[in-house]
Design an enzyme around this catalytic site. Structure first.
Site, PDB file in Angstrom:
ATOM      1  N   THR A  74       0.430  24.225  74.028  1.00 22.05           N
ATOM      2  CA  THR A  74       1.639  24.794  73.406  1.00 22.05           C
ATOM      3  C   THR A  74       1.843  24.148  72.048  1.00 22.05           C
ATOM      4  O   THR A  74       1.314  23.066  71.763  1.00 22.05           O
ATOM      5  CB  THR A  74       2.900  24.495  74.236  1.00 22.05           C
ATOM      6  OG1 THR A  74       3.138  23.075  74.193  1.00 22.05           O
ATOM      7  CG2 THR A  74       2.746  24.978  75.671  1.00 22.05           C
ATOM      8  N   ASP A  75       2.658  24.809  71.215  1.00 20.18           N
ATOM      9  CA  ASP A  75       3.183  24.090  70.062  1.00 20.18           C
ATOM     10  C   ASP A  75       4.214  23.105  70.612  1.00 20.18           C
ATOM     11  O   ASP A  75       4.625  23.180  71.782  1.00 20.18           O
ATOM     12  CB  ASP A  75       3.777  25.066  69.041  1.00 20.18           C
ATOM     13  CG  ASP A  75       3.905  24.418  67.657  1.00 20.18           C
ATOM     14  OD1 ASP A  75       3.794  23.166  67.559  1.00 20.18           O
ATOM     15  OD2 ASP A  75       4.106  25.151  66.671  1.00 20.18           O
ATOM     16  N   TRP A  76       4.624  22.180  69.774  1.00 16.13           N
ATOM     17  CA  TRP A  76       5.359  21.009  70.269  1.00 16.13           C
ATOM     18  C   TRP A  76       6.721  21.353  70.878  1.00 16.13           C
ATOM     19  O   TRP A  76       7.611  21.802  70.198  1.00 16.13           O
ATOM     20  CB  TRP A  76       5.468  20.022  69.116  1.00 16.13           C
ATOM     21  CG  TRP A  76       4.347  19.005  69.115  1.00 16.13           C
ATOM     22  CD1 TRP A  76       4.497  17.658  68.956  1.00 16.13           C
ATOM     23  CD2 TRP A  76       2.935  19.220  69.298  1.00 16.13           C
ATOM     24  NE1 TRP A  76       3.272  17.027  69.043  1.00 16.13           N
ATOM     25  CE2 TRP A  76       2.286  17.952  69.254  1.00 16.13           C
ATOM     26  CE3 TRP A  76       2.133  20.331  69.530  1.00 16.13           C
ATOM     27  CZ2 TRP A  76       0.922  17.779  69.408  1.00 16.13           C
ATOM     28  CZ3 TRP A  76       0.762  20.163  69.684  1.00 16.13           C
ATOM     29  CH2 TRP A  76       0.171  18.908  69.626  1.00 16.13           C
TER      30      TRP A  76
END
Ligand code: BGC
Length: 728
Positions: free
Chosen positions: A647-649
């Site tokens: 995932t993105d953060w």
């Protein structure tokens, strides 16, 4: 002479041990022999309920019109208990078998035979030995055939009683008169079974003895009752069972094996210096049911009744850590009786190796009249299903572990007679841990300023040889607290149209990664320049997917050497920063395929990136980190991508519209988005603690499955095992 010596020794020992002799010499025992009110009744009830009916072809319970002939001197010289501190109680009275039968009133006794035994026994009083030299049996009255024949003329049923004792400071031994029958006892069995059609055998012993002979005599033995040693009410209790006043309802708490040698501890017992417990946890039924079911004569938990029961599970539920079974027990026979409901668990083999079945709970019904039934509620805590890891093989040394897998809950009335009524699936929290990052940026596991760690993020995972992979930004060079080369912005790089140059630059970035301690660089950024105002256009390459894809592919090929890896991002449609975590990119499938996904398709097919980062935004209403269509159907299915998806953060939490009970990490794992980065629920979580969303529905209908968790774990591990982190 021997008897006299033993008597002398008894006196000497009791004098030194507790000075009872002094009391005896000066006028007997101290105080009155009090009988605690109510105690005899309770002892009698227990004495009867603990008897195990091992076989019965209908002779028991005895018919009131039946006359019984009792053989065996133990009818009079009964073993009420064992010897030593566990048995040496100054009892107010004791009822032997023959007295018990007389007291019962419902049983007609062949008194002629009883008188023969009485006379012989009084002339051949049993020697009680002394401390550590107690008798294991009393020599049997040699039986003459005419005595047996005369008894058979007078009565319909024979009872043979065989007695054994053991005690403190002295084992039983593999000899006749101890574990095995004596020649006289065998002769008694031979003579009585030859002259009577109905023969009941009673075993009066505190220990299991060899019972192989019961197979030899087979049908010649109508009933076998293992009566143990019933204390001061022994005779009354057994008579209650024989007469049917009490319906037998005891169950074996040991396995009776066919031969002594069949017990796994058989060769490792009795050594003077020490004994190796080679069977480990496989004691008793844990061994027999797992490895040698055919060596069992009478299984653990077994015991017959004069009636029959039907046991059925009406409901199983789980409340937190407790499993609750509702069991319906019906008396389907003709006599009142009690049944013992037994719950076993068959646990997954895992790394520790498990017995085929383990008892986890039981309950006994009240007395049920014929036709009546009872609802029994049985509870147990799932912690009871755990195994202790003493070697660290599970990665959790010196702890009780619930290994992942299916735990079958079995219901029955012996270890042999069980049916599966439920299955509990337990995940190993390591499958949960590995699907998220360590929890923070700037992980202490890597170079200062890193973006976070994934893979071996706990000690137990690292103990298995899984290293922590260190991620760092980004498209313009390595973003850590060390000096690194600052690259031109992405748009400039793309404007060179020089893929060779781009590849060379990023090869050097790879060398810097090795030097600075980065395994995965969160680069290239390859979203489409949809609009000139997008704040991150500088990171990205172009409004055209081909140039974006080709430049990104060159960067990825440049980076990915020596186990280093790239992570092209943000998959997909991250084309504006405004409200980027919630913004919905509403876009046609055609535009998606021809414009926004195309560049990613090119890198997947041409550059084999080891990782891909999903985007913050939604695409047509679904966050990309939950999008099964995007990640499983298109990326992996259509394009053949085999790497790791992160995932993105920090992701947004939501539940699945298709499977509303799954949310957050379970929703993500179902889509095959392998790792939540950097772990934890928000940037403020400060650590990667399990938020509970992955395992919440595990084992439940439509919930996350073991296979789904294993699938993402496999994606992650495949990547990690080929990464530069393995070499560090
Ligand atoms: C950005 C990513 C970046 C990550 C880690 C996020 O805010 O969108 O591109 O790699 O942070 O710094």
């Amino acid at each position: 002479m021997n008897k006299l010596f033993n008597k002398f020794m008894r006196r000497v020992i009791s004098f030194f041990a507790n000075n009872d002799l002094a009391q005896e010499l000066t006028g007997g025992v101290s105080g009155e022999m009090m009988i605690t009110p109510g105690m005899p009744e309770l002892i009698r009830a227990a004495g009867a309920e603990g008897c195990i009916l091992l076989a019965n072809n209908g002779v028991l319970p005895l018919d009131a019109t039946t006359t019984v002939s009792v053989f065996g001197r133990v009818q009079r010289d009964y073993f009420y208990v064992g010897y030593g501190s566990g048995g040496d109680v100054r009892t107010p009275y004791q009822v032997n078998l023959i007295e018990g039968l007389r007291n019962n009133g419902k049983i007609k006794l062949n008194e002629d035979l009883a008188a023969i035994y009485e006379v012989w026994c009084s002339k051949n009083e049993a020697d009680q030995g002394f401390w550590g030299h107690w008798p294991r049996y009393y020599p049997e009255m040699p039986l003459k055939e005419e005595v047996v024949k005369a008894a058979a003329d007078r009565s319909d049923v024979a009872i043979i009683v065989i007695g054994r004792a053991a005690g403190e400071d002295r084992e039983n031994v593999l000899k006749k008169g101890s574990y095995y029958l004596t020649d006289n006892e065998i002769k008694m069995l031979d003579l009585v079974t030859a002259n009577f059609n109905k023969v009941i055998v009673i075993i009066n012993s505190g220990n299991i003895i060899d019972m192989a002979w019961t197979e030899k005599y087979g049908d010649k033995l109508s009933s076998i009752l293992f009566a143990w040693q019933g204390g001061m009410e022994s005779g009354n209790a057994i008579a209650d069972v024989l007469a049917g006043t009490v319906n037998p309802c005891g169950k074996l708490t040991d396995t009776i094996a066919r031969r002594y040698e069949d017990y796994p501890s058989g060769a490792f017992f009795g050594n003077k210096e020490g004994n190796n417990y080679v069977e480990d946890i496989f004691v008793g039924y844990r061994y027999f049911e797992t490895f040698a079911p055919n060596k069992v004569l009478y299984p653990f938990g077994f015991g017959l009744s004069y009636t029959t029961f039907k046991i059925a599970c009406s409901d199983v539920s789980r409340e937190k850590d407790e499993v609750i079974l509702k069991v319906h027990v019906a008396n389907t026979g003709n006599l009142p009786g009690k049944e013992i409901v037994q719950v076993y668990c068959s646990t997954p083999q895992g790394k520790l190796g498990k017995p085929a079945k383990v008892l986890v709970a039981f309950d006994k019904t009240e007395l049920l009249s014929p036709g009546k039934s009872a609802e029994v509620m049985i509870k147990f805590n799932i912690k009871q299903l755990a195994s202790y890891d003493d070697s660290g093989v599970t990665g959790k040394k010196s702890a009780y572990i619930l290994e992942p897998g299916n735990y079958e809950i079995l219901l029955g009335n012996s270890v042999r007679e069980t049916i599966k009524v439920w299955e509990l699936t337990i995940a190993l929290d390591e499958l949960e841990v590995i699907s998220r990052g360590e929890g923070v940026m700037n992980s202490s596991l890597g170079v200062r300023g890193n973006a976070g760690a994934l893979g071996g993020v706990t000690e137990s995972l690292r103990a298995k040889g899984i290293p922590a992979v260190i991620t760092t930004d980004g498209p313009a060079g390595i973003r850590v607290k060390k000096t690194c080369s600052l690259l031109p912005c992405g748009t400039l790089l793309a404007c060179t149209w020089n893929t060779k140059l781009i590849q060379d630059i990023f090869h050097k970035v790879g060398e810097e990664m090795l030097d600075k301690g980065s395994d995965m660089i969160l680069s290239p950024g390859m979203n489409i320049h949809r609009n000139p105002l997008c704040g991150r256009n500088f990171e990205y390459y172009s409004e055209d997917p081909l140039i974006s894809g080709k430049i990104a592919a060159a960067a990825i090929i440049g980076i990915q050497h020596d186990g280093l890896s790239a992570c092209p991002k943000h998959f997909a449609c991250n084309n504006q920063e405004t409200n980027r975590n919630y913004n919905d990119s509403r876009v046609s499938e055609r535009a998606l395929r021809e414009i926004y996904l195309k560049g990613f398709e090119i890198v997947v097919k041409e550059a084999n990136p080891q990782n891909i980062m999903t985007s913050y935004n939604k695409i047509n209403g679904v966050w990309s980190h939950y999008s099964y269509e995007l990640v499983t159907s298109v990326l992996r299915g259509e394009w053949g991508y085999q790497g790791n998806v992160i995932t993105d953060w920090w992701m947004r939490y939501a539940s699945s519209p298709e499977f509303p009970q799954i949310e957050g990490n379970a929703y993500r794992v179902r889509a095959q988005v392998d790792v939540l980065m950097p772990g934890g629920r928000t940037a403020l979580s400060k650590n990667g603690k399990n938020d509970g969303t992955l395992l919440k529905t595990y084992g439940k209908k439509d919930g996350i499955t073991l296979g789904e968790m294993q699938r993402v774990a496999a994606n992650i591990l495949k990547y990690v095992m080929n990464s530069s982190a393995m070499d560090r």
